[in-house]
Design an enzyme around this catalytic site. Structure first.
Site, PDB file in Angstrom:
ATOM      1  N   GLU A 256       4.649   1.479   0.657  1.00  0.00           N
ATOM      2  CA  GLU A 256       3.664   0.443   1.062  1.00  0.00           C
ATOM      3  C   GLU A 256       2.395   1.184   1.590  1.00  0.00           C
ATOM      4  OE1 GLU A 256       4.436  -2.636   0.094  1.00  0.00           O
ATOM      5  OE2 GLU A 256       6.555  -2.200  -0.276  1.00  0.00           O
ATOM      6  N   CYS A 295      -2.980  -5.614   5.307  1.00  0.00           N
ATOM      7  CA  CYS A 295      -2.764  -5.017   3.966  1.00  0.00           C
ATOM      8  C   CYS A 295      -3.136  -5.652   3.140  1.00  0.00           C
ATOM      9  CB  CYS A 295      -1.433  -4.429   3.747  1.00  0.00           C
ATOM     10  SG  CYS A 295      -0.168  -5.263   4.113  1.00  0.00           S
TER      11      CYS A 295
HETATM   12  P1  NAP Z   1      -1.661   5.948   8.771  1.00  0.00           P
HETATM   13  O1  NAP Z   1      -2.453   6.685   9.222  1.00  0.00           O
HETATM   14  O2  NAP Z   1      -1.077   6.136   7.120  1.00  0.00           O
HETATM   15  O3  NAP Z   1      -0.079   5.989   9.538  1.00  0.00           O
HETATM   16  C1  NAP Z   1       1.033   5.114   8.970  1.00  0.00           C
HETATM   17  C2  NAP Z   1       2.109   5.824   9.732  1.00  0.00           C
HETATM   18  O4  NAP Z   1       2.649   7.025   9.389  1.00  0.00           O
HETATM   19  C3  NAP Z   1       1.830   5.780  11.146  1.00  0.00           C
HETATM   20  O5  NAP Z   1       3.253   5.566  11.895  1.00  0.00           O
HETATM   21  C4  NAP Z   1       1.638   7.359  11.590  1.00  0.00           C
HETATM   22  O6  NAP Z   1       2.042   7.773  12.839  1.00  0.00           O
HETATM   23  C5  NAP Z   1       2.701   7.892  10.342  1.00  0.00           C
HETATM   24  N1  NAP Z   1       2.389   9.193   9.977  1.00  0.00           N
HETATM   25  C6  NAP Z   1       1.030   9.617   9.802  1.00  0.00           C
HETATM   26  N2  NAP Z   1       0.981  10.908   9.376  1.00  0.00           N
HETATM   27  C7  NAP Z   1       2.158  11.159   9.106  1.00  0.00           C
HETATM   28  C8  NAP Z   1       2.995  12.479   8.650  1.00  0.00           C
HETATM   29  N3  NAP Z   1       2.378  13.366   8.298  1.00  0.00           N
HETATM   30  N4  NAP Z   1       4.306  12.375   8.670  1.00  0.00           N
HETATM   31  C9  NAP Z   1       5.079  11.299   9.140  1.00  0.00           C
HETATM   32  N5  NAP Z   1       4.395  10.151   9.618  1.00  0.00           N
HETATM   33  C10 NAP Z   1       3.181  10.097   9.573  1.00  0.00           C
HETATM   34  O7  NAP Z   1      -1.691   4.307   8.304  1.00  0.00           O
HETATM   35  P2  NAP Z   1      -2.108   3.432   9.688  1.00  0.00           P
HETATM   36  O8  NAP Z   1      -3.488   3.708   9.984  1.00  0.00           O
HETATM   37  O9  NAP Z   1      -1.293   3.218  10.727  1.00  0.00           O
HETATM   38  O10 NAP Z   1      -2.263   1.829   8.971  1.00  0.00           O
HETATM   39  C11 NAP Z   1      -3.272   1.476   8.271  1.00  0.00           C
HETATM   40  C12 NAP Z   1      -3.011   1.572   6.708  1.00  0.00           C
HETATM   41  O11 NAP Z   1      -1.778   1.098   6.335  1.00  0.00           O
HETATM   42  C13 NAP Z   1      -4.152   0.860   5.706  1.00  0.00           C
HETATM   43  O12 NAP Z   1      -4.376   1.676   4.655  1.00  0.00           O
HETATM   44  C14 NAP Z   1      -3.294  -0.289   5.192  1.00  0.00           C
HETATM   45  O13 NAP Z   1      -3.590  -0.897   3.888  1.00  0.00           O
HETATM   46  C15 NAP Z   1      -1.867   0.155   4.960  1.00  0.00           C
HETATM   47  N6  NAP Z   1      -0.868  -0.920   5.227  1.00  0.00           N
HETATM   48  C16 NAP Z   1      -0.224  -1.308   4.376  1.00  0.00           C
HETATM   49  C17 NAP Z   1       0.795  -2.106   4.202  1.00  0.00           C
HETATM   50  C18 NAP Z   1       1.600  -2.515   3.033  1.00  0.00           C
HETATM   51  O14 NAP Z   1       2.747  -3.278   3.315  1.00  0.00           O
HETATM   52  N7  NAP Z   1       1.538  -2.003   1.631  1.00  0.00           N
HETATM   53  C19 NAP Z   1       0.770  -2.942   5.432  1.00  0.00           C
HETATM   54  C20 NAP Z   1       0.202  -2.559   6.479  1.00  0.00           C
HETATM   55  C21 NAP Z   1      -0.788  -1.607   6.386  1.00  0.00           C
HETATM   56  P3  NAP Z   1       0.783   7.929  13.941  1.00  0.00           P
HETATM   57  O15 NAP Z   1       0.460   6.492  14.158  1.00  0.00           O
HETATM   58  O16 NAP Z   1       1.681   8.490  15.147  1.00  0.00           O
HETATM   59  O17 NAP Z   1      -0.014   8.853  13.346  1.00  0.00           O
END
Ligand code: NAP
Length: 525
Positions: A256, A295
């Site tokens: 997602e 999102c």
């Molecule tokens: P993110 O930086 O991609 O992080 C998401 C999750 O992935 C966090 O728990 C992060 O941990 C973890 N993570 C990061 N790098 C990783 C790796 N190499 N291996 C394993 N895990 C890893 O996204 P975010 O900033 O938290 O969220 C914002 C984004 O999410 C926006 O782009 C939004 O559109 C999207 N979003 C989508 C939905 C949907 O349902 N489609 C819902 C909500 C949000 P850490 O925090 O510890 O770095």
């Protein structure tokens, strides 16, 4: 400063080594630290597979439904405390905190009801059976049985409560043990909920584990019966999709990711009509709710060319009602962004948009001395095909109006330029426009929300994700699918084709069924 512990292998573990700091985004004060250092992630997976999985699979759907009901009630009992934590660590207003926390409580309760209807069953029939032989003696059925691995859930920072529990609800009801990892900047709320889950005693040992901080080398130990459900940016999603171990073992992955959601105003909608008012109110709500860190928030606003100035003024006026400030103040309607990184990214995104679009209100300039605040920011692009609008997700209270000629086909094409979205809302009272838009946009958007005078009074906003309806979207949005009542369980179950004597495998005769099995609808879950 609190130290967030992880709950792994039946105990709370305080991480060693370097830790991440969590802040109050209103005051910039440090609140907590999180580290997963010292966790043996291979053992965490094995604990889920060998202890949690068997215990959950020994339960019927009905018993697992009772477990979800207990979890929903355990979280609800601490609702006020959780709202305060959300205000502190995520910078949400009370309303925005409730959106997240009530979403978690409500989704658990909804899946408890869904599971209760399945009662004593331990597997599901999928669609009608088929005659395969000359007579009905040689028969075929599709059934869904639990898979034997762990369900790893990597969640985004913006919905620490809902995101964790909507995934957990589906997995636990399906009989899959979960390992939950929240987005670190707002993990205080998820951690407190994890404490409540563990203290409730509702989930059998090994069925629920929680990681505060990074997942370390966990992904390197996942194998074919495990699954990974991820919510976050498309950048991280792409990394996880290509992870060598996941590819090698064909680990199930549901992504997602981010999404440039659109709202489309059709030319037939008259100023002052219910549909018009709904459009303006929903666009402003989507921009300001959770400070645009949703999102499903609208980023692209398609408006008939000759009405752009009129709509820009209406949306600007609606945004003016969103008082920005300290989320603890009851009169505040929009709080800060959740973290310093978010503030940096959103400002940079606004500056990129400003190079190719005209500003109506807001901008990248700081609006308070302290805290990660940004103003609601609306742009008008001179050309609806301006590429940055269709490629750059600015994850804050930011949207751009795109002028179009007013045909449904053009709207479909413009929505498609976003490369795949979670939700598109279309506002019209012209049935032909709605039909063309809905069916065309359907290829590009996981959900199409159709606003009209007839439903305006009862409509829930398009940004709201409901447990009864699927959530996810094609392409850029990750290509995943969650929720949708029983459909959300399919990811955690194995669909298997049974072929044999009808007297053995049909629902009315299957000897292994604990009680009379009934069919699910075709294709469900
Ligand atoms: P993110 O930086 O991609 O992080 C998401 C999750 O992935 C966090 O728990 C992060 O941990 C973890 N993570 C990061 N790098 C990783 C790796 N190499 N291996 C394993 N895990 C890893 O996204 P975010 O900033 O938290 O969220 C914002 C984004 O999410 C926006 O782009 C939004 O559109 C999207 N979003 C989508 C939905 C949907 O349902 N489609 C819902 C909500 C949000 P850490 O925090 O510890 O770095």
């Amino acid at each position: 400063m609190k130290t967030l512990a992880s709950y792994v292998q039946g105990r709370w573990h305080i991480g060693s080594g370097a830790s991440a700091t969590l802040y109050n985004p209103t005051t910039e004060e440090p609140l907590a630290s999180a580290s997963s250092g010292g966790i043996d992630f291979r053992a965490v997976l094995e604990h889920a597979r060998s202890v949690g999985g068997p215990a959950l699979r020994a339960m019927t759907f009905g018993q697992r439904a009772e477990m979800l009901d207990r979890l929903s009630k355990a979280i609800h009992a601490h609702r006020d405390e959780l709202i305060e934590i959300s205000i502190q660590n995520a910078g949400t207003t009370r309303g925005d905190a409730k959106f997240d926390i009530d979403g978690a409580i409500g989704t658990l309760a909804a899946y408890a009801r869904t599971g209760a209807e399945l009662g004593a069953k331990s597997f599901l029939y999928d669609g009608p059976g088929v005659q395969l032989g000359r007579t009905a003696r040689f028969w075929g059925e599709h059934v869904l049985v639990p898979r034997l691995g762990a369900a790893v859930h990597v969640n985004a920072f913006n919905f620490p409560a809902w995101n964790m529990m909507e995934k957990a609800a589906c997995a636990l009801l399906a009989g899959a043990p979960v390992i939950e990892k929240p987005g670190t900047p707002t993990a205080l709320l998820a951690w407190r909920i994890a404490e409540l889950v563990v203290a409730s005693g509702a989930v059998p040992e090994g069925g629920y584990q929680f990681i505060a901080g990074s997942v370390g080398d966990l992904l390197d130990h996942m194998t074919s019966q495990d699954s990974l459900a991820f919510t976050g940016s498309s950048h991280t999603a792409a990394k996880l999709r290509g992870h060598g171990q996941l590819v090698k073992h064909n680990v199930r992955v549901n992504l997602e990711a981010d999404s440039l959601n659109a709202a489309v105003l059709a030319p037939d909608v008259e100023a002052g009509s219910d549909t018009f008012n709904l459009f303006v109110a929903n666009v402003a709500l989507d921009m300001a709710q959770k400070t645009g860190q949703k999102c499903t928030a609208v980023r692209r606003v398609l408006v008939p060319r000759e009405r752009v100035d009129e709509l820009a003024a209406e949306i600007q006026a609606a945004l003016a009602a969103y008082k920005v400030g300290d989320p603890a103040d009851a009169t505040t309607r929009m709080g800060p962004l959740a973290s310093a990184d978010q503030l940096r990214d959103v400002r940079a995104g606004i500056e990129r948009l400003a190079k190719s679009a005209r500003s109506v209100c807001g901008g990248a300039a700081p609006i308070r001395d302290k805290g990660y605040f940004v103003a609601p920011t609306l742009f008008v692009a001179p050309d609806a095909r301006t590429s940055v609008v269709h490629t750059d997700e600015v994850f804050g209270p930011v949207a751009t109006i795109l002028p179009y000629a007013g045909s449904a086909r053009e709207a479909v094409e413009l929505v498609g330029l976003g490369g795949g979205s979670l939700v598109t809302s279309v506002y019209s009272n012209d049935v032909a426009f709605l039909e063309t838009a809905a069916l065309g946009i359907g290829a590009w958007s996981g959900r199409v929300w159709l606003g009209s005078d007839k439903m305006a009074e009862q409509a829930l906003a398009p940004g709201m994700v409901l447990p009864q309806m699927i959530h996810g979207g094609p392409g850029r949005a990750g290509g995943g699918e969650e929720l949708g009542a029983l459909r959300g369980l399919a990811f955690y179950l194995q669909r298997v084709a049974l072929q044999g004597f009808k007297g053995v495998i049909a629902p009315e005769s299957f000897a292994l069924a604990n009680s009379a099995q009934t069919r699910q609808g075709a294709g469900a879950p």
